[in-house]
Design an enzyme around this catalytic site. Structure first.
Site, PDB file in Angstrom:
ATOM      1  N   HIS A   4      -0.116 -12.452   1.557  1.00 15.41           N
ATOM      2  CA  HIS A   4      -0.887 -11.488   0.769  1.00 15.41           C
ATOM      3  C   HIS A   4      -1.021 -11.954  -0.680  1.00 15.41           C
ATOM      4  O   HIS A   4      -0.040 -11.997  -1.430  1.00 15.41           O
ATOM      5  CB  HIS A   4      -0.179 -10.125   0.818  1.00 15.41           C
ATOM      6  CG  HIS A   4      -1.022  -8.978   0.394  1.00 15.41           C
ATOM      7  ND1 HIS A   4      -0.530  -7.694   0.253  1.00 15.41           N
ATOM      8  CD2 HIS A   4      -2.348  -8.890   0.091  1.00 15.41           C
ATOM      9  CE1 HIS A   4      -1.496  -6.885  -0.125  1.00 15.41           C
ATOM     10  NE2 HIS A   4      -2.614  -7.587  -0.231  1.00 15.41           N
ATOM     11  N   TYR A  30       0.830  -1.199   0.000  1.00 17.33           N
ATOM     12  CA  TYR A  30       0.000   0.000   0.000  1.00 17.33           C
ATOM     13  C   TYR A  30       0.872   1.258   0.000  1.00 17.33           C
ATOM     14  O   TYR A  30       1.402   1.681   1.035  1.00 17.33           O
ATOM     15  CB  TYR A  30      -0.924   0.024   1.217  1.00 17.33           C
ATOM     16  CG  TYR A  30      -1.844  -1.179   1.332  1.00 17.33           C
ATOM     17  CD1 TYR A  30      -2.225  -1.922   0.223  1.00 17.33           C
ATOM     18  CD2 TYR A  30      -2.337  -1.569   2.577  1.00 17.33           C
ATOM     19  CE1 TYR A  30      -3.060  -3.015   0.334  1.00 17.33           C
ATOM     20  CE2 TYR A  30      -3.191  -2.667   2.697  1.00 17.33           C
ATOM     21  CZ  TYR A  30      -3.537  -3.383   1.575  1.00 17.33           C
ATOM     22  OH  TYR A  30      -4.358  -4.475   1.701  1.00 17.33           O
TER      23      TYR A  30
END
Length: 332
Positions: free
Chosen positions: A143, A58
């Site tokens: 992830h 992110y």
């Protein structure tokens, strides 16, 4: 009213039912200032949110840095932080331009590289600890291992177990926007949690087929993200998005029917979308991304909105929800 707190599977980690998703404060799609990011985290804290989720992906580490800065000085044992492994960030000296091709309005200071090796996982956690300025991480999620399942199972997961044994991690999870591979992880490992994005919502209950019953049976906690399916359930209208693409007419019409039923019961569609996943016994929390204090306060208000049992009954009667889907019970 503050969100309830639930235990994360068999671990000692606890999470608030409303979780703060920190992708947006990593400049997801558009820029957010440092002050706006700090105000969003502060508003979450004031609303009783104590679970904050981030990832190196992110904003090329920006989300982790901002979240760590915003939580600095708050009692460490009072909040839970999750981050993710699977993408390492390699410095890119001299690189030009921005990272919008990956969805983030930040300069290209680093390049992402998929790495589910044991060495890559340990490096990722060490770098996340530095960016977050924390002594330990409560939850580490694998992830998006969609195309790296074998390496994630054979190398990454065992390394996370070692890090947990060393006290660097409190719990281990896997985060994806599909249910099938998450189900495999529940079967083949001793993970504590899964983060299921977009597959257990008012419009998409694919997680109910196999994943959620197995999680409940195995004592694995489920955190649900993407409850608005990238926008359609927040504000259904022509041009609204579902899974980050323009929603087809069939789904838009279904969302509008959901909204009409909700409004007959005095409930905003956003409130029903937030509360719905919590009706399943395996679900311990819902994760909502926010880029401002106002968005955080709205999410908290929606989660606390009164939700009559008759609403869920009518949604089932009209075929807008499966007849056997578990739904929240009205309180008070």
């Amino acid at each position: 009213m503050s969100p309830r707190h639930n235990r994360l599977g068999r671990s000692a980690v606890r999470v608030s039912e409303l979780a703060f998703g920190a992708a947006a404060i990593g400049n997801l799609f558009t820029e957010v200032s440092d002050a706006q990011a700090e105000a969003a985290v502060a508003a979450a804290w004031e609303a009783g949110v104590r679970y904050f989720d981030t990832a190196p992906h992110y904003g090329l580490g920006l989300s982790e840095r901002r979240l760590g800065a915003a939580l600095r000085g708050r009692p460490r044992h009072e909040f839970t932080v999750s981050t993710k492994v699977g993408r390492v960030l390699d410095p890119a000296p001299g690189a030009q331009g921005d990272d919008l091709a990956h969805g983030f309005a930040v300069p290209v200071t680093h390049r992402r590289r998929w790495d589910f090796s044991a060495r890559g996982v340990r490096r990722s956690i060490e770098e996340s600890l530095n960016r977050l300025d924390l002594g330990w991480i409560d939850i580490a999620y694998l992830h998006d291992p969609d195309n790296h399942a074998d390496q994630a199972l054979d190398e990454a997961y065992p390394e996370l177990e070692r890090l947990r044994a060393e006290g660097i991690l409190g719990a281990i999870g896997v985060g994806m926007n599909q249910a099938e591979l998450l189900t495999r992880f529940i079967r083949e490992t001793d993970i504590d949690a899964v983060l299921l994005a977009g597959r257990y919502s008012l419009l998409d209950q694919r997680g109910l087929t196999e994943l959620l019953p197995l999680a409940a049976e195995r004592g694995v906690a489920v955190v649900v993200g993407g409850v608005f399916n990238s926008g359609l359930l927040a504000d259904p209208k022509p041009g609204a998005t579902f899974d980050y693409a323009t929603a087809p007419d069939e789904l838009l019409n279904r969302a509008l029917r959901l909204k009409a039923v909700c409004e007959r019961h005095g409930v905003p569609l956003r409130a029903a979308a937030l509360r719905f996943p919590l009706g399943h016994p395996a679900v311990v929390g819902v994760l909502v991304g926010a880029r401002s204090a106002a968005e955080v306060r709205d999410a908290a208000a929606m989660l606390n909105h009164r939700m009559p049992d008759a609403l869920w009954g009518e949604l089932k009667e009209r075929g807008l929800l499966p007849a056997d889907v578990p739904t929240p019970r009205e309180e008070g």
